[in-house]
Design an enzyme around this catalytic site. Structure first.
Site, PDB file in Angstrom:
ATOM      1  N   LYS A 230       0.865  -1.183   0.000  1.00 13.04           N
ATOM      2  CA  LYS A 230       0.000   0.000   0.000  1.00 13.04           C
ATOM      3  C   LYS A 230       0.899   1.231   0.000  1.00 13.04           C
ATOM      4  O   LYS A 230       1.753   1.393   0.880  1.00 13.04           O
ATOM      5  CB  LYS A 230      -0.909   0.010   1.224  1.00 13.04           C
ATOM      6  CG  LYS A 230      -1.774   1.272   1.335  1.00 13.04           C
ATOM      7  CD  LYS A 230      -2.649   1.271   2.588  1.00 13.04           C
ATOM      8  CE  LYS A 230      -3.810   0.309   2.421  1.00 13.04           C
ATOM      9  NZ  LYS A 230      -4.809   0.482   3.517  1.00 13.04           N
ATOM     10  N   ASP A 324     -11.527   2.716  12.718  1.00 14.94           N
ATOM     11  CA  ASP A 324     -12.271   2.742  11.450  1.00 14.94           C
ATOM     12  C   ASP A 324     -12.844   1.368  11.134  1.00 14.94           C
ATOM     13  O   ASP A 324     -12.653   0.834  10.037  1.00 14.94           O
ATOM     14  CB  ASP A 324     -11.365   3.224  10.314  1.00 14.94           C
ATOM     15  CG  ASP A 324     -12.172   3.730   9.113  1.00 14.94           C
ATOM     16  OD1 ASP A 324     -13.370   4.039   9.291  1.00 14.94           O
ATOM     17  OD2 ASP A 324     -11.611   3.815   8.009  1.00 14.94           O
TER      18      ASP A 324
END
Length: 505
Positions: A230, A324
Site C-alpha cells: 500500500k 475505522d
C-alpha cells in the site's frame, strides 16, 4: 359700582388663579429638581439665551464642573470651540423664528471637560415653556466607553475580515496544492506497476484504491514472497513520511492476532512515498460480499462480529485502537486450503496509545482532524472528547445492527456525512427487538449497550467477546434461528430509514 365690583372680583380671581398656577409650577419644578438631582445621566437646562439654569450632580461628574461654577454661565463653556458658533446660531434661530428643530432628537456631539479634553456625548433634547420664557433641557450621556467598544468591535471585525481573507487565500492555495498532489499521485500510480521500491519490493498490478492510498500486488525481491504493498500520498493526505517515521519510532505496527492482517514492513521510499507491506490476501471485503452475495444468516453475522471483537480485544490489550471499523475493512480471505478466514484490515490508521501521553500520541491525519468513516464513528470522537477502545466497540455495534436487521441504527439511508454525524450525536436507535421481535432479546440488549452515547455505558472489547460467545452458543442451539436472514432482506427491502420502505430491484 356693580360693574367695578365685578371687575375687581375678576381681577382677584385671576390673581388667585395665577398664584395657584405659580404654586403648581413651583411644585413641578421642585419635583423635577429632586428627580434631576439624583439622575444617573447629566441633566442640563438652559434658557433661550444659552444661560445654564440647572446643573445636576451627574453633570458635575461627567463634565468636571460644579453647579456653583456653571449655574448662570454660558452653556458654550462646555461646548468645544468648533461647535460654539453653530450652537449660538441655532439658539438665535430658535428665539427669532419660534422653531425648535432639535426637539425630540437624540444627537451625538463632543463635550468639553474641565481640563479641555474632548469626549463623545449623546444628547436627548427637549423644550418647554414657563410663562413667556422658553427653556431647553438636555439629558446627556457620556458614551466614551461605548465608542471605545464600538472601535474595538470595528477593529475586531476588520481583523476578522483580514484573517478570513488570508484563510480563504490559504484554503485556495491548499486546494490547488492538493489538486497538484492528486494529479502527481495519479501519475505515480499509473507509473508504479513494473517498478521497484528501494530495490526491495517489486510492484505488479494494482488491486485496490482508497481515498489516500493505492494497493498493489507485489513481491519481495529477495525471497519472491507475494505481498500486498500500500502506497500513500507523500503529503496532503492521510499520512505523511514524517508521521510514518515518527510512528515507527513509537512501536511496532502490527496486531498479534491471526485474524488481523499482518503488516510485514513499512517505510518511506527514496522518492518520498510512504508505503506499507502486508500479507497478500485473496477474496473480497465484507462490503463487496454484501453488495454481490446473498444476505448473511444470523449465525454467520454473529461469528464475524465475534472474530472482530476478539481482534479488538487483542489490539486494545496492546494499547492500539483501530478507529475505522467498517465493512470495507473486514476482508473475507481464502487460504490455500480454500477455507475462509476473516481478516481485519487497516490498523495502519490506528492510534498508538501505549507508553505515550495523549498529547504525544500519533494522529496520522494531523492535528485537528478526525479520522474514520462518519457512518460508523463514535459520538465522543466527534466532540473532541477523550476516547478509548469503547469507540471501536461503538463502531462494531453500528455494523452489527446493520448486518442483523438490514437497516441503519442512525435512522437514515446513507445521507450526507454531516447528517450521519448529527444522528450519532442526537438520534436514539430503535431497539433491535422492536425492529425484529424474532431476534434473541439478549442480542438486542447487547447491541443497545454497544450503541450507548456515553462510552462508560458500553462494554469493553473483552466484555463484548464474552457476551457474544454466549449469544453465539444460544443461536447455534436453535437451528432455525441460526439460519435466519435479516428481516429487511427477507422482505426484499433495501437498507432504509427506520420508518421508510424502499423496494430493492
Amino acid at each position: 359700582m356693580q360693574d367695578g365690583d365685578d371687575t375687581d372680583a375678576l381681577a382677584d380671581l385671576r390673581r388667585e388663579l395665577a398664584a395657584l398656577r405659580s404654586e403648581r409650577d413651583a411644585r413641578s419644578a421642585a419635583l423635577f429638581e429632586a428627580v434631576a438631582a439624583t439622575a444617573i445621566d447629566a441633566i442640563v437646562t438652559i434658557d433661550a439665551g444659552g444661560v445654564v439654569t440647572q446643573w445636576n450632580r451627574s453633570a458635575e461628574r461627567i463634565f468636571g464642573r460644579s453647579a456653583a461654577e456653571m449655574l448662570g454661565a454660558d452653556i458654550a463653556e462646555i461646548i468645544p470651540a468648533g461647535f460654539r458658533d453653530a450652537h449660538r446660531a441655532g439658539l438665535v434661530r430658535a428665539r427669532d423664528t419660534g422653531t425648535y428643530r432639535v426637539v425630540g432628537r437624540t444627537v451625538e456631539l463632543e463635550g468639553l471637560r474641565a481640563g479641555g479634553a474632548r469626549f463623545p456625548i449623546e444628547l436627548s433634547l427637549s423644550t418647554w415653556r414657563h410663562g413667556d420664557a422658553r427653556y431647553f433641557t438636555a439629558i446627556v450621556r457620556d458614551i466614551s466607553e461605548r465608542k471605545q467598544g464600538e472601535q474595538q468591535l470595528r477593529r475586531y471585525i476588520e481583523e476578522l475580515a483580514r484573517k478570513n481573507t488570508e484563510l480563504e487565500r490559504s484554503h485556495n492555495e491548499l486546494l490547488r496544492s492538493n489538486r497538484q498532489i492528486a494529479q502527481l499521485f495519479s501519475a505515480v500510480v499509473e507509473a508504479l506497476p513494473g517498478s521497484e521500491i528501494d530495490g526491495r519490493y517489486a510492484l505488479h498490478e494494482r488491486i485496490g484504491t482508497g481515498g489516500f492510498s493505492v494497493v498493489y500486488r507485489g513481491s519481495e525481491l529477495a525471497t519472491g514472497r507475494p505481498v500486498a504493498i500500500k502506497v500513500f500520498r507523500p503529503s496532503g493526505g492521510v499520512i505523511t513520511s514524517a508521521q510514518l517515521a515518527r510512528f515507527g519510532r513509537e512501536g511496532e505496527w502490527r496486531i498479534r492476532h491471526p485474524n488481523a492482517a499482518v503488516v510485514l514492513d513499512f517505510g518511506v521510499a527514496r522518492s518520498g512515498i510512504p508505503y506499507l507491506v502486508m500479507e497478500l490476501l485473496t477474496g473480497e471485503t465484507l462490503a463487496d460480499a454484501r453488495r454481490r452475495g446473498p444476505p448473511p444468516r444470523l449465525g454467520r453475522v454473529l461469528a464475524i462480529a465475534l472474530i472482530v471483537a476478539e481482534v479488538l480485544q487483542a489490539a486494545h490489550a496492546d494499547g492500539i485502537l483501530h478507529r475505522d471499523i467498517k465493512p470495507e475493512n473486514l476482508f473475507l480471505h481464502r487460504d490455500e486450503a480454500g477455507g475462509e478466514v476473516l481478516k481485519v484490515l487497516d490498523f495502519g490508521i490506528a492510534k498508538f496509545v501505549r507508553g505515550v501521553s495523549d498529547d504525544a500520541s500519533v494522529e496520522l491525519t494531523g492535528t485537528g482532524h478526525v479520522l474514520g468513516t462518519p457512518r460508523y464513528i463514535a459520538p465522543e470522537r466527534l466532540t473532541g472528547a477523550k476516547y478509548d477502545g469503547r469507540s471501536d466497540v461503538y463502531s462494531l455495534g453500528v455494523l452489527l445492527y446493520e448486518l442483523v436487521v438490514g437497516v441503519s441504527p442512525l435512522g437514515l439511508r446513507g445521507g450526507t456525512p454531516w447528517e450521519a454525524v448529527t444522528q450519532h450525536m442526537t438520534h436514539q436507535p430503535r431497539p433491535l427487538h422492536d425492529v425484529d421481535p424474532g431476534l434473541p432479546r439478549s442480542l438486542s440488549e447487547l447491541i443497545d449497550r454497544t450503541l450507548a452515547k456515553d462510552p462508560e455505558a458500553r462494554p469493553r472489547a473483552d466484555e463484548l467477546v464474552v457476551a457474544l460467545r454466549e449469544i453465539v452458543a444460544e443461536v447455534e442451539a436453535d437451528p432455525v434461528l441460526a439460519v435466519r436472514i435479516t428481516r429487511a432482506a427477507a422482505f426484499g427491502v433495501a437498507e432504509t430509514l427506520d420508518d421508510e420502505r424502499t423496494e430493492s430491484s
